[in-house]
Design a protein around this motif. Structure first.
Motif, short mmCIF file in Angstrom:
data_model
loop_
_atom_site.label_atom_id
_atom_site.label_comp_id
_atom_site.label_asym_id
_atom_site.label_seq_id
_atom_site.Cartn_x
_atom_site.Cartn_y
_atom_site.Cartn_z
N PHE A 129 -4.21 9.73 11.60
CA PHE A 129 -3.71 8.55 10.88
C PHE A 129 -4.06 7.26 11.61
CE2 PHE A 129 -0.60 5.28 10.07
CZ PHE A 129 -0.57 5.24 8.68
N SER A 130 -3.74 7.21 12.89
CA SER A 130 -3.91 5.94 13.61
C SER A 130 -5.37 5.60 13.86
CB SER A 130 -3.14 5.97 14.93
OG SER A 130 -3.53 7.06 15.75
N LEU A 131 -6.23 6.61 13.94
CA LEU A 131 -7.66 6.33 14.12
C LEU A 131 -8.20 5.50 12.96
CD1 LEU A 131 -10.30 6.90 15.73
CD2 LEU A 131 -10.64 8.87 14.22
N VAL A 132 -7.77 5.81 11.76
CA VAL A 132 -8.23 5.05 10.59
C VAL A 132 -7.79 3.60 10.69
CG1 VAL A 132 -8.20 4.92 8.07
CG2 VAL A 132 -8.14 7.14 9.19
N GLN A 133 -6.55 3.39 11.15
CA GLN A 133 -6.06 2.01 11.28
C GLN A 133 -6.88 1.22 12.30
OE1 GLN A 133 -3.70 1.94 8.83
NE2 GLN A 133 -4.13 4.15 8.89
N ALA A 134 -7.37 1.90 13.32
CA ALA A 134 -8.16 1.23 14.35
C ALA A 134 -9.61 1.03 13.93
CB ALA A 134 -8.10 2.04 15.66
N VAL A 135 -10.14 1.94 13.13
CA VAL A 135 -11.57 1.92 12.79
C VAL A 135 -11.89 1.01 11.61
CG1 VAL A 135 -13.44 3.34 11.83
CG2 VAL A 135 -12.16 4.15 13.81
N TYR B 115 -5.33 12.20 5.51
CA TYR B 115 -6.57 11.45 5.35
C TYR B 115 -6.41 10.36 4.28
CZ TYR B 115 -8.58 15.84 7.31
OH TYR B 115 -8.85 16.96 8.06
N GLU B 116 -5.86 10.75 3.14
CA GLU B 116 -5.70 9.81 2.03
C GLU B 116 -4.69 8.72 2.37
OE1 GLU B 116 -4.90 10.55 -2.64
OE2 GLU B 116 -3.19 11.00 -1.32
N GLY B 117 -3.54 9.12 2.91
CA GLY B 117 -2.52 8.13 3.24
C GLY B 117 -3.00 7.13 4.28
N ALA B 118 -3.73 7.62 5.28
CA ALA B 118 -4.26 6.74 6.31
C ALA B 118 -5.24 5.73 5.72
CB ALA B 118 -4.94 7.56 7.40
N ALA B 119 -6.04 6.19 4.76
CA ALA B 119 -7.01 5.29 4.12
C ALA B 119 -6.29 4.18 3.37
CB ALA B 119 -7.91 6.09 3.18
N TYR B 120 -5.32 4.54 2.55
CA TYR B 120 -4.62 3.52 1.77
C TYR B 120 -3.92 2.51 2.67
CZ TYR B 120 -5.18 5.87 -2.77
OH TYR B 120 -5.68 6.39 -3.93
N TYR C 130 0.82 -1.21 0.00
CA TYR C 130 0.00 0.00 0.00
C TYR C 130 0.86 1.27 0.00
CZ TYR C 130 -3.93 -3.09 1.14
OH TYR C 130 -4.88 -4.07 1.12
N LEU C 131 2.12 1.12 0.38
CA LEU C 131 3.02 2.29 0.34
C LEU C 131 3.16 2.83 -1.08
CD1 LEU C 131 5.83 1.12 2.80
CD2 LEU C 131 4.31 3.07 3.14
N GLU C 132 3.02 1.95 -2.06
CA GLU C 132 3.14 2.38 -3.45
C GLU C 132 2.01 3.31 -3.87
OE1 GLU C 132 5.69 1.67 -5.42
OE2 GLU C 132 6.66 0.53 -3.81
N LEU C 133 0.93 3.33 -3.11
CA LEU C 133 -0.22 4.16 -3.46
C LEU C 133 -0.08 5.60 -2.98
CD1 LEU C 133 -3.06 1.60 -2.56
CD2 LEU C 133 -2.13 2.09 -4.83
N LEU C 134 0.89 5.85 -2.09
CA LEU C 134 1.01 7.18 -1.50
C LEU C 134 1.60 8.16 -2.51
CD1 LEU C 134 2.37 6.35 2.06
CD2 LEU C 134 0.01 6.53 1.29
N GLN C 135 1.00 9.34 -2.60
CA GLN C 135 1.50 10.39 -3.46
C GLN C 135 2.51 11.26 -2.71
OE1 GLN C 135 -0.93 12.60 -6.07
NE2 GLN C 135 -2.58 11.10 -6.16
#
Length: 409
Positions: A104-110, A133-138, A4-9
């Motif tokens: 960032f971490s909230l997205v990983q938990a949710v 927001y975008e990076g956390a989602a990916y 998923y790191l490849e998706l980060l802009q």
């Protein structure tokens, strides 16, 4: 490596560095940056003193839950500021190391990657948006969906236009109010629309409110907790509010904020953070307590911004399509009304000719639903002292007048 790191802009400032690469700014002007939203006002002495007075705390491992004293200070501040009953300090408040890491971490938990309904889980972001927001989602294995800012709605997204198949996959919605970069504040009606959708589709709302204390009118910006309380969500179900001392108290380097709201979500986020290593250092907790307990320095800080925007906005309004925002410390200007340049062309030429840095709006957004809502806009962060910001505004005005085009019929 995590694929998923490849998706980060690239971050907007990396894009800006590439844009400016090979360009030498005019040496007749000293450099002025309106690009980075980093507060430049002085850190209050009471915060620095509290940090110094509690350095002995460095000898102790901090609890992830934070001290009861800090959580009480946050709860009392929320009650005073947003006119809501005090939140339970044992279950509804959690100190964090700045809102950025918590976003960032909230997205990983949710996000539940096993809960799919027609595709990957969706994390909905405003557009333009804060890149976390975008990076956390990916990195949570989700797919970002961009809800474009609508100038006709004071830059609020039109949630009613989003298809049901998207809502069925949505697990978290980011809201930034006051907004970055627009400075727009959501209304009670906007919030109630979102709360109703959350109830129907069972997604979490993450309300990023780090700019809530910088505003220009007597009326304070509406917060998510206030809106939820008025709507009848007394337990703040599916709502997490995030805030920070960085802008409010001019301590971006201290990395101190909090999350508050739904006790069930806080409980699970605390569990995540216990493993994640998100505990706040005891001296920072003490300094944060002092900051949340004091409002005088916040009023003084806000007055500095009011004076600054009152002087600078009229200068820029003569040459750009720009208005005083509801809140925050950005001006969000359309450059196409008076110049033939795009946002990137404008930023590059301004840097080259007048040594002033602004951020192209297209770098803060993604093309979605056929448009990039940041295109042909620039973000100017008025974070420096007033004299420097005035000098920048005057240079921008001179620059635009040199490139002025006749208004279209």
């Amino acid at each position: 490596m995590n694929p998923y790191l490849e998706l980060l802009q690239a971050y907007p400032f990396e894009k800006l560095r590439k844009l400016f690469a090979g360009t030498t700014p005019n040496p007749n002007y000293s450099p002025i940056s309106l690009g980075l939203g980093e507060p430049k006002h002085a850190t209050p002495d009471l915060i620095k003193q509290a940090l110094i007075d509690n350095l002995d705390g460095l000898a102790n491992y901090p609890a992830t839950l934070g001290s009861e004293t800090l959580r009480l200070a946050i709860s009392q501040w929320l009650s005073r500021r947003f006119d809501v009953p005090q939140l339970d300090i044992a279950s509804q408040i959690l100190p964090v190391n700045g809102s950025r890491e918590a976003l960032f971490s909230l997205v990983q938990a949710v996000v539940d990657p096993t809960r799919t309904q027609g595709g990957k889980p969706i994390v909905m972001c405003p557009n333009p948006f804060y890149q976390i927001y975008e990076g956390a989602a990916y990195l949570a294995g989700a797919e970002p969906y961009f809800a474009n800012a609508n100038p006709a709605r004071n830059f609020a997204p039109d949630y009613s236009s989003i298809p049901e198949e998207i809502w069925l996959r949505t697990q978290l919605v980011f809201v930034c109010s006051p907004g970055n970069p627009t400075g727009a504040v959501l209304t009670q009606k906007d919030w109630e629309e979102l709360f109703a959708l959350s109830e129907k589709y069972n997604f979490v709302i993450a309300a990023d409110e780090c700019y809530s204390e910088i505003y220009f009118k007597e009326e304070t910006p509406l917060g998510s907790l206030t809106a939820a309380h008025r709507f009848g969500l007394k337990d703040y179900r599916n709502l997490i509010t995030l805030s920070s001392l960085s802008k409010r108290s001019n301590v971006p380097g201290m990395r101190s904020g909090f999350v508050a709201g739904d006790a069930k979500l806080i409980k699970n986020f605390l569990l995540y953070r216990t493993y994640h290593g998100g505990a706040m250092a005891p001296p920072v907790q003490a300094a944060s307590t002092a900051a949340w307990n004091d409002e005088a320095h916040v009023i003084e800080n806000r007055e500095l911004y009011k004076q600054k925007f009152a002087q600078i906005t009229p200068i820029l309004q003569e040459v750009l399509d720009v208005a005083l925002p509801d809140a925050a410390f950005y001006l969000w200007a359309d450059v196409t009304k008076h110049t033939p340049m795009s946002d990137t062309e404008f930023a590059l030429a301004l840097y080259r000719d007048y040594n002033v840095t602004v951020l192209p709006g297209s770098y803060l957004a993604r093309e979605a639903h056929g448009i990039n809502p940041g295109k042909n806009r620039i973000r100017m962060a008025l974070v420096a002292e007033v004299d420097e910001c005035l000098e920048a505004a005057q240079r921008i005005a001179s620059f635009v007048r040199q490139h002025m085009q006749a208004p279209s019929a």
